[in-house]
Design a protein around this motif. Structure first.
Motif: not given
Ligand code: COA
Length: 330
Positions: A102-110
């Motif tokens: 989704i091009g969430a370039r700035r996101a962190y995730g887990f």
């Protein structure tokens, strides 16, 4: 204005695989019948992911719909919380595949593993991160490919589960959207619902295959009894913490495990509540962490949840774990 930051759901999305598996189809696989399954569970069919269709694919499809409905792009998203017990792999986190797609370039995730209560756990994490001011926009996903961890020779479990995904965008707001959350676990009942060989306790071996330990194991009767009490208490507490009564709730979205559980819960919570419950378990079965966001998104799409409505969500699952939440649909 207090200047306090609140969290609000601003868009929902969902996705279900194309393949429909009916109870009649199920009866071709194991010794069961449409009558047995529908009378005991309310389930009539479920969706099954295509062989190459991944949990991340379903989560991404649901996320795209939620983003479109909320009017956000990948660039806007600060964090991705992916609730699942059937992620693509143990690591990398399934959230990473979503971030890329989704091009969430700035996101962190887990990924967050709490079985059927997973979405509400993730909702709580997202709410806390937004209310603290650390992030402004979160993508919360619940997605499952339970068909890959179902024992298709065990009629007592395989008839219950299905595949699917739901997603929510949460944003910082000057009006309260998430009115209350409540979570709990009780590890003393860990053995009644589990997937024993999913971690390092039972690494893959001839024994794990022989004893089907790589699949969901469940003691149905015990789960049923505990589920009703747990959901009733969680629902009451979530409504009380929101400063509301059940008369204020326009829509209740329970974890869609079993119609008889939902009916027993609604009956104990008060007269007339069952008419306000949104159900889709007849079409999808139990989709674990996907269950609540899938139902919520459908309810919004169908106009069953309108601006200003207070929505009660309540879940229970393996752990045992449970959660309740009340949100206002702004
Ligand atoms: N088709 C036909 N018969 C089945 C069957 C099936 N799919 N699954 C089990 N049976 C049989 C059992 O073998 C048993 O036969 P027996 O009496 O000859 O031994 C009989 O049906 C009754 O089994 P039982 O487990 O007592 O049925 P039940 O009325 O408790 O219903 C569940 C079983 C699973 C539907 C019910 O316990 C349930 O819904 N539990 C909660 C499960 C749940 O929601 N889990 C998810 C939590 S997130």
């Amino acid at each position: 204005m207090s200047g306090r930051i609140y969290a609000a759901i601003t868009g929902m999305g969902h996705y279900t695989p194309a393949r429909v598996m009916t109870n009649e189809d199920m009866a071709q696989l194991v010794d069961t019948s449409d009558e047995w399954i529908s009378s005991r569970t309310g389930i009539r069919q479920r969706r099954i992911a295509a062989p190459g269709e991944k949990t991340s694919d379903m989560g991404i499809a649901a996320a795209r719909m939620a983003m479109a409905n909320a009017g956000v792009t990948g660039e806007d998203i600060d964090a991705i919380y992916f609730a699942t017990c059937s992620g693509d792999m143990l690591f990398p986190a399934t959230a990473c595949f979503v971030q890329q797609a989704i091009g969430a370039r700035r996101a962190y995730g887990f990924d967050l593993s709490s079985a059927c209560a997973g979405f509400l756990m993730a909702l709580e994490v997202a709410t806390g991160a937004i209310e603290s001011g650390r992030i402004r926009t979160a993508l919360v996903i619940g997605a499952e490919k339970l068909s890959a961890i179902t024992d298709w020779t065990d009629r007592s479990t395989c008839v219950l589960f299905g595949d699917g995904a739901g997603a929510a965008i949460l944003r910082a707001s000057d009006r309260p959207g998430v009115l209350s959350t409540l979570l709990g676990v009780d590890g003393s009942h860990a053995d009644i619902l589990s997937l024993p060989a999913s971690g390092t306790l039972h690494p893959a071996s001839e024994r794990t295959l022989r004893e089907h330990l790589q699949y969901v194991h469940m003691s149905g009767g015990e789960t049923f009894k505990i589920a009703v009490n747990t959901m009733v208490n969680a629902a009451r507490e979530a409504v009380a913490r929101a400063g509301l009564t059940f008369d204020d709730i326009q829509c209740m979205i329970p974890h869609q495990a079993n119609m008889r559980i939902v009916e027993a819960v609604a009956k104990r919570l008060g007269p007339g509540l069952m008419e306000r419950v949104y159900l889709n378990l007849d079409r999808y079965g139990n989709t674990s962490a996907a269950s609540i966001p899938l139902a919520f998104s459908e309810a919004v799409s169908l106009g069953k949840v309108k601006s200003g409505d207070k929505v009660l969500m309540v879940a229970f699952g393996g752990g045992l774990s449970w959660g309740g939440a009340v949100v206002e649909w702004l």
